[in-house]
Scaffold this motif. Structure first.
Motif, PDB file in Angstrom:
ATOM      1  N   TYR A 233       0.828  -1.209   0.000  1.00 46.45           N
ATOM      2  CA  TYR A 233       0.000   0.000   0.000  1.00 46.45           C
ATOM      3  C   TYR A 233       0.854   1.247   0.000  1.00 46.45           C
ATOM      4  N   ALA A 234       1.949   1.243   0.770  1.00 45.83           N
ATOM      5  CA  ALA A 234       2.819   2.410   0.812  1.00 45.83           C
ATOM      6  C   ALA A 234       3.417   2.679  -0.565  1.00 45.83           C
ATOM      7  N   LYS A 235       3.843   1.619  -1.255  1.00 49.03           N
ATOM      8  CA  LYS A 235       4.386   1.780  -2.603  1.00 49.03           C
ATOM      9  C   LYS A 235       3.302   2.190  -3.595  1.00 49.03           C
ATOM     10  N   GLY A 236       2.047   1.913  -3.246  1.00 51.04           N
ATOM     11  CA  GLY A 236       0.939   2.272  -4.128  1.00 51.04           C
ATOM     12  C   GLY A 236       0.501   3.716  -3.989  1.00 51.04           C
ATOM     13  N   GLY A 237       1.180   4.493  -3.169  1.00 48.44           N
ATOM     14  CA  GLY A 237       0.886   5.926  -3.105  1.00 48.44           C
ATOM     15  C   GLY A 237       0.160   6.390  -1.869  1.00 48.44           C
ATOM     16  N   TYR A 238       0.107   5.562  -0.824  1.00 45.52           N
ATOM     17  CA  TYR A 238      -0.526   5.979   0.422  1.00 45.52           C
ATOM     18  C   TYR A 238       0.535   6.634   1.315  1.00 45.52           C
ATOM     19  N   PHE A 239       0.439   7.947   1.482  1.00 46.41           N
ATOM     20  CA  PHE A 239       1.446   8.693   2.216  1.00 46.41           C
ATOM     21  C   PHE A 239       0.917   9.120   3.580  1.00 46.41           C
ATOM     22  N   ASN A 240       1.850   9.442   4.465  1.00 44.64           N
ATOM     23  CA  ASN A 240       1.506   9.933   5.801  1.00 44.64           C
ATOM     24  C   ASN A 240       2.073  11.335   5.937  1.00 44.64           C
ATOM     25  N   PRO A 241       1.286  12.371   5.665  1.00 43.78           N
ATOM     26  CA  PRO A 241       1.806  13.745   5.691  1.00 43.78           C
ATOM     27  C   PRO A 241       2.385  14.143   7.053  1.00 43.78           C
ATOM     28  N   ASP A 242       1.784  13.670   8.144  1.00 47.16           N
ATOM     29  CA  ASP A 242       2.298  14.021   9.469  1.00 47.16           C
ATOM     30  C   ASP A 242       3.687  13.419   9.685  1.00 47.16           C
ATOM     31  N   ALA A 243       3.913  12.213   9.192  1.00 50.26           N
ATOM     32  CA  ALA A 243       5.240  11.601   9.310  1.00 50.26           C
ATOM     33  C   ALA A 243       6.255  12.353   8.461  1.00 50.26           C
ATOM     34  N   GLU A 244       5.842  12.819   7.292  1.00 49.80           N
ATOM     35  CA  GLU A 244       6.758  13.584   6.452  1.00 49.80           C
ATOM     36  C   GLU A 244       7.171  14.887   7.141  1.00 49.80           C
ATOM     37  N   ARG A 245       6.272  15.456   7.922  1.00 49.13           N
ATOM     38  CA  ARG A 245       6.603  16.681   8.661  1.00 49.13           C
ATOM     39  C   ARG A 245       7.426  16.392   9.906  1.00 49.13           C
ATOM     40  N   ASN A 246       7.401  15.153  10.387  1.00 51.84           N
ATOM     41  CA  ASN A 246       8.118  14.776  11.613  1.00 51.84           C
ATOM     42  C   ASN A 246       8.945  13.515  11.358  1.00 51.84           C
ATOM     43  N   PRO A 247       9.958  13.595  10.472  1.00 48.60           N
ATOM     44  CA  PRO A 247      10.698  12.382  10.081  1.00 48.60           C
ATOM     45  C   PRO A 247      11.461  11.727  11.230  1.00 48.60           C
ATOM     46  N   ALA A 248      11.735  12.470  12.307  1.00 54.10           N
ATOM     47  CA  ALA A 248      12.458  11.882  13.439  1.00 54.10           C
ATOM     48  C   ALA A 248      11.626  10.824  14.161  1.00 54.10           C
ATOM     49  N   THR A 249      10.324  10.744  13.852  1.00 60.19           N
ATOM     50  CA  THR A 249       9.460   9.740  14.488  1.00 60.19           C
ATOM     51  C   THR A 249       9.296   8.486  13.618  1.00 60.19           C
ATOM     52  N   ALA A 250       9.942   8.441  12.457  1.00 62.54           N
ATOM     53  CA  ALA A 250       9.708   7.347  11.510  1.00 62.54           C
ATOM     54  C   ALA A 250      10.044   5.984  12.103  1.00 62.54           C
ATOM     55  N   HIS A 251      11.077   5.930  12.958  1.00 61.60           N
ATOM     56  CA  HIS A 251      11.515   4.638  13.500  1.00 61.60           C
ATOM     57  C   HIS A 251      10.491   4.015  14.440  1.00 61.60           C
ATOM     58  N   PHE A 253       7.279   3.550  13.858  1.00 60.13           N
ATOM     59  CA  PHE A 253       6.224   2.820  13.155  1.00 60.13           C
ATOM     60  C   PHE A 253       6.659   1.400  12.825  1.00 60.13           C
ATOM     61  N   ILE A 254       5.686   0.530  12.613  1.00 63.70           N
ATOM     62  CA  ILE A 254       5.993  -0.864  12.296  1.00 63.70           C
ATOM     63  C   ILE A 254       6.664  -0.988  10.931  1.00 63.70           C
ATOM     64  N   VAL A 255       6.307  -0.117   9.990  1.00 65.29           N
ATOM     65  CA  VAL A 255       6.949  -0.023   8.679  1.00 65.29           C
ATOM     66  C   VAL A 255       7.273   1.440   8.443  1.00 65.29           C
ATOM     67  N   ASN A 256       8.433   1.720   7.883  1.00 66.03           N
ATOM     68  CA  ASN A 256       8.862   3.094   7.630  1.00 66.03           C
ATOM     69  C   ASN A 256       7.774   3.873   6.897  1.00 66.03           C
ATOM     70  N   PRO A 257       7.249   4.954   7.497  1.00 68.87           N
ATOM     71  CA  PRO A 257       6.174   5.706   6.849  1.00 68.87           C
ATOM     72  C   PRO A 257       6.678   6.679   5.794  1.00 68.87           C
ATOM     73  N   LEU A 258       7.993   6.812   5.654  1.00 67.58           N
ATOM     74  CA  LEU A 258       8.574   7.760   4.703  1.00 67.58           C
ATOM     75  C   LEU A 258       8.886   7.054   3.388  1.00 67.58           C
ATOM     76  N   ALA A 259       9.948   7.480   2.687  1.00 65.85           N
ATOM     77  CA  ALA A 259      10.309   6.891   1.401  1.00 65.85           C
ATOM     78  C   ALA A 259      10.669   5.437   1.579  1.00 65.85           C
ATOM     79  N   ARG A 260      10.298   4.612   0.621  1.00 61.96           N
ATOM     80  CA  ARG A 260      10.604   3.172   0.690  1.00 61.96           C
ATOM     81  C   ARG A 260      12.092   2.957   0.500  1.00 61.96           C
ATOM     82  N   ARG A 261      12.707   2.180   1.395  1.00 60.49           N
ATOM     83  CA  ARG A 261      14.123   1.851   1.279  1.00 60.49           C
ATOM     84  C   ARG A 261      14.326   0.390   1.603  1.00 60.49           C
ATOM     85  N   GLY A 262      15.442  -0.165   1.160  1.00 61.75           N
ATOM     86  CA  GLY A 262      15.772  -1.554   1.440  1.00 61.75           C
ATOM     87  C   GLY A 262      16.482  -1.686   2.777  1.00 61.75           C
ATOM     88  N   ASP A 263      17.085  -2.839   2.988  1.00 58.29           N
ATOM     89  CA  ASP A 263      17.771  -3.144   4.241  1.00 58.29           C
ATOM     90  C   ASP A 263      19.191  -2.600   4.177  1.00 58.29           C
TER      91      ASP A 263
END
Length: 303
Positions: A233-251, A253-263
């Motif tokens: 779903y995240a790759k399908g274009g479902y974004f979290n605007p609040d997470a984008e404004r607060n990237p220091a909180t990304a860790h 979440f159960i899955v990275n709410p920001l840009a998709r990255r590998g391991d």
């Protein structure tokens, strides 16, 4: 004991980064000011970081008398899973975001809270939702939530301090203005260093929480299926605007709410494929025949 030691090391490292950035900005006096601010932030974060993060995402507590069966089932499942894990029942929140995701917060199991987006509650089936919430309760049980929440607060402060340095310049060892070079060093290295400390512990804890969550729910395949759906779903274009404004909180979440990255080194989370593989090793029975195909177009707002 191991988690308490890691928490101490993490907070000490983040505090040192903050104090070091203060020295580069304002010399010895800047270092003392930064140390005082770091001490105050650690104290405030210990008692209030969960409230700060929940307010960032405009989370609202689920009412047991809610007319929505979706929310009542969500609350009931979290309580049942927490009872099974031998944990005090946490406060339960919902976040009005399309992107399916979830996190846990709180300074200890007696003051814990879990939050899921409405997208997660709508897009996953009940079995998968239980798998996700068992993962979040595992963070509570492992006492990861204090570290994760305080890290988000202090890492955000370091980034803010670095931005301040960029505009106002650093200082050399004699306390004289060091010009733009020192400011750029702080502005670039400060957030990167904070993120590296954060990642070094966050990624390891995700694997631990996956395994512990699978034990709590008794269904590793449900969590594996949920992780695959959330990723798709995240790759399908479902974004979290609040997470984008607060990237220091990304860790958190159960899955990275920001840009998709590998391991990779700069990921806040292990790659989803690696997490699924580890979960499948616990069950040996796949996903029980349940598919994980999801649409890639955005839906309209919730009713």
């Amino acid at each position: 004991m191991r988690n308490h030691l890691r928490t101490f090391v993490l907070l000490a490292a983040l505090t040192a980064l903050f104090v070091g950035a203060g020295y580069m900005i304002g010399g010895p006096s800047g270092m003392l000011i930064a140390f005082g601010l770091a001490a105050a932030m650690n104290l405030v974060s210990y008692w209030n970081a969960d409230k700060i993060v929940l307010s960032m995402y405009r989370a609202r507590e689920v009412d047991p008398a809610s007319p929505e069966p979706l929310l009542r089932n969500y609350l009931s499942d979290v309580f049942e899973l927490s009872d099974r894990a031998g944990l005090p029942r946490p406060r339960v929140y919902v976040i009005d975001q399309d992107q399916p995701n979830a996190f846990a917060t709180g300074r200890d199991p007696s003051h814990a809270a879990v939050a899921a987006t409405r997208g997660l509650l709508q897009m996953l089936d009940r079995r998968e939702i239980r798998g996700v919430m068992a993962h979040e309760l595992a963070h509570v049980k492992n006492r990861d939530t204090l570290t994760m929440t305080i890290t988000a607060t202090i890492a955000g402060a370091i980034s803010a301090l670095a931005n301040f340095a960029f505009f106002f310049g650093g200082r050399d060892e004699e306390g004289r203005p060091a010009g733009m070079v020192g400011a750029i060093v702080v502005a670039i290295l400060g957030p990167i260093a904070a993120a590296l400390v954060q990642m070094a512990i966050s990624r390891h804890r995700e694997y631990e929480a996956d395994a512990e969550g699978a034990a709590i729910s008794g269904d590793p395949g449900a969590l594996a299926s949920a992780l695959q759906k959330i990723e798709a779903y995240a790759k399908g274009g479902y974004f979290n605007p609040d997470a984008e404004r607060n990237p220091a909180t990304a860790h958190m979440f159960i899955v990275n709410p920001l840009a998709r990255r590998g391991d990779s080194l700069f990921s806040t989370h292990p790659a989803t494929a690696n997490r699924v593989e580890a979960l499948m090793a616990l069950t040996g029975s796949g996903l029980g025949g349940r598919g994980t195909a999801v649409p890639t177009t955005r839906r309209g707002p919730w009713s």
